[in-house]
Motif scaffolding. Structure first.
Motif, PDB file in Angstrom:
ATOM      1  N   SER A  42       0.553  -1.349   0.033  1.00 20.27           N
ATOM      2  CA  SER A  42      -0.156  -0.045   0.103  1.00 20.27           C
ATOM      3  C   SER A  42       0.693   1.137   0.012  1.00 20.27           C
ATOM      4  O   SER A  42       0.305   2.302  -0.288  1.00 20.27           O
ATOM      5  CB  SER A  42      -1.038   0.181   1.285  1.00 20.27           C
ATOM      6  N   SER A  43       2.011   0.974   0.401  1.00 22.39           N
ATOM      7  CA  SER A  43       2.886   2.420   0.276  1.00 22.39           C
ATOM      8  C   SER A  43       3.394   2.707  -0.948  1.00 22.39           C
ATOM      9  O   SER A  43       3.813   1.862  -1.836  1.00 22.39           O
ATOM     10  CB  SER A  43       4.016   2.127   1.356  1.00 22.39           C
ATOM     11  N   ASP A  44       3.498   4.067  -0.933  1.00 15.94           N
ATOM     12  CA  ASP A  44       4.227   4.738  -2.499  1.00 15.94           C
ATOM     13  C   ASP A  44       5.547   4.286  -2.400  1.00 15.94           C
ATOM     14  O   ASP A  44       6.208   4.175  -3.592  1.00 15.94           O
ATOM     15  CB  ASP A  44       3.809   6.074  -2.565  1.00 15.94           C
ATOM     16  N   ASN A  45       6.200   4.024  -1.296  1.00 17.41           N
ATOM     17  CA  ASN A  45       7.646   3.811  -1.301  1.00 17.41           C
ATOM     18  C   ASN A  45       8.077   2.390  -1.629  1.00 17.41           C
ATOM     19  O   ASN A  45       9.338   2.347  -1.826  1.00 17.41           O
ATOM     20  CB  ASN A  45       8.235   4.389   0.087  1.00 17.41           C
ATOM     21  N   ASN A  46       7.191   1.638  -1.668  1.00 17.72           N
ATOM     22  CA  ASN A  46       7.233   0.049  -1.790  1.00 17.72           C
ATOM     23  C   ASN A  46       7.164  -0.136  -3.612  1.00 17.72           C
ATOM     24  O   ASN A  46       6.298  -0.435  -4.015  1.00 17.72           O
ATOM     25  CB  ASN A  46       6.447  -0.806  -1.104  1.00 17.72           C
TER      26      ASN A  46
END
Length: 54
Positions: A42-46
């Motif tokens: 769910s994270s944009d950084n992943n």
């Protein structure tokens, strides 16, 4: 941020101890792992992560 990270580290340690103390069934561990995948994604950084296989 430091307090949150410390709290998360303690939570991980408690889960680790509980799993090893109670000799958890590998199927339960696999289910819990799969249950966390949406959170990981769910994270944009992943942008890249590895799912271990057999």
């Amino acid at each position: 941020m430091i307090l949150r990270a410390d709290g998360e580290a303690k939570a991980v340690e408690l889960v680790f101890q509980a799993v090893h103390r109670n000799n958890a069934d590998p199927k339960v561990l696999a289910y819990k792992y799969l249950e966390t995948l949406p959170h990981l994604a769910s994270s944009d950084n992943n942008t890249f992560w590895v799912i271990p296989g057999s």
